[in-house]
Design a protein around this motif. Structure first.
Motif, mmCIF file in Angstrom:
data_model
loop_
_atom_site.group_PDB
_atom_site.id
_atom_site.type_symbol
_atom_site.label_atom_id
_atom_site.label_comp_id
_atom_site.label_asym_id
_atom_site.label_seq_id
_atom_site.Cartn_x
_atom_site.Cartn_y
_atom_site.Cartn_z
ATOM 1 N N SER A 238 36.255 42.406 51.380
ATOM 2 C CA SER A 238 37.905 42.860 52.536
ATOM 3 C C SER A 238 38.717 41.675 52.163
ATOM 4 N N PHE A 239 38.260 40.588 53.063
ATOM 5 C CA PHE A 239 39.165 39.311 52.497
ATOM 6 C C PHE A 239 39.076 38.862 50.603
ATOM 7 N N ARG A 240 38.042 38.887 50.216
ATOM 8 C CA ARG A 240 38.032 38.738 48.465
ATOM 9 C C ARG A 240 38.729 39.881 48.135
ATOM 10 N N ASP A 241 38.383 40.761 48.365
ATOM 11 C CA ASP A 241 38.813 41.777 47.077
ATOM 12 C C ASP A 241 40.735 41.694 47.652
ATOM 13 N N ARG A 242 41.507 41.645 48.448
ATOM 14 C CA ARG A 242 43.161 41.712 49.011
ATOM 15 C C ARG A 242 43.000 40.405 48.230
ATOM 16 N N LEU A 243 42.520 39.195 48.270
ATOM 17 C CA LEU A 243 43.225 38.108 47.079
ATOM 18 C C LEU A 243 43.214 38.633 46.067
ATOM 19 N N ARG A 244 41.756 39.164 45.244
ATOM 20 C CA ARG A 244 41.815 39.423 44.336
ATOM 21 C C ARG A 244 42.941 40.549 43.721
ATOM 22 N N CYS A 246 45.867 40.303 44.713
ATOM 23 C CA CYS A 246 46.910 39.781 44.813
ATOM 24 C C CYS A 246 46.837 38.416 43.648
ATOM 25 N N ASP A 247 46.375 38.788 42.800
ATOM 26 C CA ASP A 247 45.972 37.631 41.764
ATOM 27 C C ASP A 247 45.724 36.311 41.834
ATOM 28 N N VAL A 248 44.894 35.402 42.949
ATOM 29 C CA VAL A 248 44.646 34.790 43.574
ATOM 30 C C VAL A 248 43.453 34.047 42.319
ATOM 31 N N PRO A 249 43.532 33.010 41.523
ATOM 32 C CA PRO A 249 42.614 32.382 41.007
ATOM 33 C C PRO A 249 41.048 32.801 41.870
ATOM 34 N N LEU A 250 39.811 32.911 40.616
ATOM 35 C CA LEU A 250 38.597 32.796 41.297
ATOM 36 C C LEU A 250 38.290 31.379 42.149
ATOM 37 N N GLU A 251 39.125 30.083 41.333
ATOM 38 C CA GLU A 251 38.423 29.058 41.827
ATOM 39 C C GLU A 251 39.313 28.475 43.332
ATOM 40 N N SER A 261 30.685 28.702 43.321
ATOM 41 C CA SER A 261 31.693 29.055 42.114
ATOM 42 C C SER A 261 31.155 29.220 40.930
ATOM 43 N N VAL A 262 31.237 30.926 40.400
ATOM 44 C CA VAL A 262 30.439 30.643 39.338
ATOM 45 C C VAL A 262 31.969 30.978 37.650
ATOM 46 N N GLY A 263 32.173 29.649 37.819
ATOM 47 C CA GLY A 263 33.684 29.054 36.787
ATOM 48 C C GLY A 263 32.381 28.034 36.209
ATOM 49 N N GLY A 264 31.831 27.858 36.194
ATOM 50 C CA GLY A 264 31.397 26.736 35.076
ATOM 51 C C GLY A 264 31.240 25.551 35.876
ATOM 52 N N VAL A 265 30.654 24.255 34.952
ATOM 53 C CA VAL A 265 30.705 23.104 35.235
ATOM 54 C C VAL A 265 32.132 22.781 36.355
ATOM 55 N N TYR A 273 41.595 22.588 45.400
ATOM 56 C CA TYR A 273 42.470 22.883 46.083
ATOM 57 C C TYR A 273 43.398 22.360 46.952
ATOM 58 N N SER A 274 44.274 21.876 47.027
ATOM 59 C CA SER A 274 45.493 21.225 48.320
ATOM 60 C C SER A 274 45.242 22.401 49.464
ATOM 61 N N LEU A 275 45.378 21.915 50.480
ATOM 62 C CA LEU A 275 45.481 22.825 51.686
ATOM 63 C C LEU A 275 47.374 23.448 51.531
ATOM 64 N N PRO A 276 47.747 23.067 51.443
ATOM 65 C CA PRO A 276 49.126 23.226 51.283
ATOM 66 C C PRO A 276 49.199 24.435 50.347
ATOM 67 N N LYS A 277 48.503 24.104 49.133
ATOM 68 C CA LYS A 277 47.977 24.750 47.912
ATOM 69 C C LYS A 277 47.575 26.295 48.476
ATOM 70 N N LEU A 278 46.559 26.753 49.181
ATOM 71 C CA LEU A 278 45.705 26.891 49.039
ATOM 72 C C LEU A 278 46.270 28.058 50.564
#
Length: 287
Positions: A238-244, A246-251, A261-265, A273-278
């Protein structure tokens, strides 16, 4: 030639893994066919082991087989045993067909669950923390009081290996801001509890031991009864779905939940991400 229990001790000493699943598999195999020299296990022993889990779902049976496959692979390489691993490539009849799809928690369900959990206390205080951080059950159950950090602007939990449990993957090691009122209140209640233990959940966590299975059974019994068969792990989905939603970036989602991560090397470069940004991203879904 060393017997299975001796090889397993060496395996655990060298591998940095959660020992509980492998310990359960080794214990069951010894109960079924005995603690034999590792080169004496056969395909029939593997099938007898599998049959002992006949009441379990095929996914559970596969995980237990994989534990033993890894241990024997280690033994065969370490001791130059020229033999096919009898626990590998076993076909499990109907594998995957008994899986039970579960819907994630709705926001309305989460609000009701959190409110009841904060009023009840004890182990259920873990539920709003799980739901609002996306952590695995063992990650929060094994938290120590010193892992909860109050900074000037943020409340942070540090997910680290300790004496009661390891971590599932390298990505699991992380620092995570707690911005939800529900999760913050739960953590405060746990920190204020009258206990000399360094752990937040001393009934389930102690030096050298984490009763993840017992805690999971207790929580899931409650959740299945009142939330249509859902489990504690559904909170993570549910946590992942809710973030998704809300257009939160996959990373950022992967970083918060400790997913690979599945976004490549390139996604592995830098510190993330910094703690404030997260924290800004997590506020989008905070309850």
């Amino acid at each position: 030639m060393l017997v299975l229990s001796e090889v397993f001790d060496e395996f655990l000493d060298l591998k940095e893994i959660n020992p509980n699943p492998s310990e359960q598999a080794v214990k069951r195999l010894i109960e079924v066919v005995g603690d034999l020299p590792v080169d004496q296990y056969t395909r029939s022993h593997a099938k007898a082991f599998l049959a002992s889990y006949s009441e379990q779902k095929t996914s559970t049976r596969r995980r237990r087989l994989q534990c033993l496959t890894s241990i024997l692979n280690f033994a065969f390489w370490e001791y130059d045993i020229d033999k096919r691993n009898p626990f590998s490539r076993i076909i499990i009849k109907g594998e995957g067909k008994d899986a039970t799809p579960r819907e994630p928690f709705s926001v309305a369900e989460l609000k009701g669950l959190y409110s009841a959990s904060l009023a009840y206390g004890r182990l259920r205080l873990i539920l709003p923390i799980l739901g609002e951080t996306g952590c695995r059950l063992s990650e929060v159950l094994g938290l120590m009081k010193q892992d909860v950090i109050h900074t000037e602007d943020l409340l942070v939990i540090n997910i680290r290996e300790n004496d009661c449990r390891g971590l599932k993957t390298d990505n699991s090691k992380r620092s995570l801001p707690v911005v939800s009122d529900s999760a913050t209140k739960a953590l405060q209640k746990l920190l204020e509890a009258n206990s000399d233990s360094p752990y937040l959940f001393p009934r389930y966590a102690s030096c050298g031991n984490l009763n993840n299975t017992g805690a999971s059974a207790t929580l899931c019994q409650h959740l299945r009864k009142y939330y249509n068969g859902k489990t504690a792990h559904c909170l993570r989905h549910s946590f992942r779905d809710r973030l998704r939603d809300c257009d939160v970036p996959l990373e950022a989602i992967d970083q918060a939940g400790g997913w690979s991560s599945v976004g490549g090397v390139g996604t592995n470069y830098g510190k993330g991400y910094s703690l404030p940004k997260l924290a800004d991203y997590l506020r989008r879904i905070a309850i």
